[in-house]
Design a protein around this motif. Structure first.
Motif: not given
Length: 340
Positions: A292-303
């Motif tokens: 979950n944590e790395t998923c959120m960080k990855a999504l922040m990269g897409i943002m």
């Protein structure tokens, strides 16, 4: 401000004229006061405006959609902006769409360190940056005025809340027609275990087109899959351009769907990658995640990607062309459907 100065000068000239023709003690005292009080007001204003520096502090650089960004404006020193009236103008901008908003807060006078506090509501997901555009300040009499511009920026990520979602299975593929965009999801498939010659009845989607290109026209190489090999899913997040009136809500929905689907796949024990299109670099960006944590960080990269035309289509084409990547199934395209 200009009218106040004109009115003050007019009144000062009247009192000065009266003093010339009528030498009275009381009128002289009035003239002195009309000179001394503005002078004192200017002196306090000068001390308060000296440097006129502030810093911007944000309590949390990652906040959930629907909450507020707590922004504190701190004085350079306790005398800075201590005895003046004025306003601080703050702006913030969604990086991916370019939508810009502004807030104004009154200067908090006194010897405290705080120059003002703003709670900015954020209703859309995305990456925003905030800055103090300018400070307008004046003395208590309103005779002296000064404006200072600022250029410093602070970043904040507005992220979606966790939402339980089921993996959606569909036989659809990616449509090049962006006007008919839809959320296309395909099952993960399995990794390639071996290659073999084409047999009658084999599906065209299992053809290894790169290796088949060197064979005769009617010969093909087929990819075989092993269900026991660990699976990886590519989630292509569409950063599409839409109308100005709805682009923030559209992208907020896409980010929410991307996060929900990423978590849903993780719960199935499947490693995932977010793929996005960086229009400025003309290439894709990839962020893998495993919890979950790395998923959120990855999504922040897409943002951090700006919206562009046909972003998902370009990302998919680039993904197909990359050497060293063997796609076991069509990438999952997370985009927006007009009638949703």
């Amino acid at each position: 401000m200009k009218r106040r100065r004109i009115l003050y000068i007019f009144c000062l000239l009247i009192v000065l004229g009266v003093n010339i023709f009528y030498v009275e003690y009381q009128i002289f005292i009035m003239l002195v006061l009309m000179l001394v009080i503005p002078a004192c007001s200017w002196f306090v204003y000068f001390i308060s405006a000296l440097g006129m520096g502030i810093s911007m502090q944000i309590k949390n650089n990652v906040v959930l959609k629907g909450s507020k960004v707590h922004l504190m404006l701190i004085k350079k020193n306790k005398y800075n902006l201590a005895f003046v009236n004025g306003q601080i103008h703050v702006k913030y901008k969604y990086y991916h769409t370019g939508d810009e908003f502004s807030y104004t807060v009154d200067i908090k006078s006194g010897l405290g360190k705080s120059a003002g506090v703003i709670d900015i509501p954020v209703d859309y997901c995305g990456y925003i940056y905030l800055w103090v555009e300018s400070i307008d300040m004046c003395d208590y009499l309103g005779l002296f005025h000064k404006r200072k511009k600022y250029t410093g920026l602070s970043k904040v990520y507005i992220v979606p809340e966790y939402a339980q979602a089921d993996i959606i299975q569909t036989d659809g593929g990616y449509s090049e027609d962006m006007d008919d965009a839809v959320l296309y999801l395909k099952s993960a498939g399995d990794e390639v275990s071996e290659l073999r010659e084409y047999r009658e009845g084999d599906s065209p989607r299992y053809i290894h087109w790169k290796k088949s290109s060197i064979l005769a026209e009617d010969d093909f190489i087929i990819k075989e899959y092993d269900n026991n090999i660990y699976k990886t899913v590519f989630l292509v997040v569409d950063t599409l351009e839409t109308g100005k009136d709805k682009r923030l809500s559209v992208m907020s929905r896409i980010y929410q769907d991307a996060y929900s689907q990423g978590i849903a796949y993780l719960e199935q024990g499947i490693i995932c990658e977010y793929v996005g299109w960086d229009n400025s670099a003309g290439n894709i960006v990839r962020y893998n995640f495993y919890d979950n944590e790395t998923c959120m960080k990855a999504l922040m990269g897409i943002m951090n990607l700006k919206c562009s035309v046909s972003a998902a289509y370009k990302a998919c084409q680039k993904l197909y062309d990359l050497d060293g990547i063997e796609l076991s199934s069509e990438p999952i395209i997370i985009t927006y459907k007009e009638n949703e």
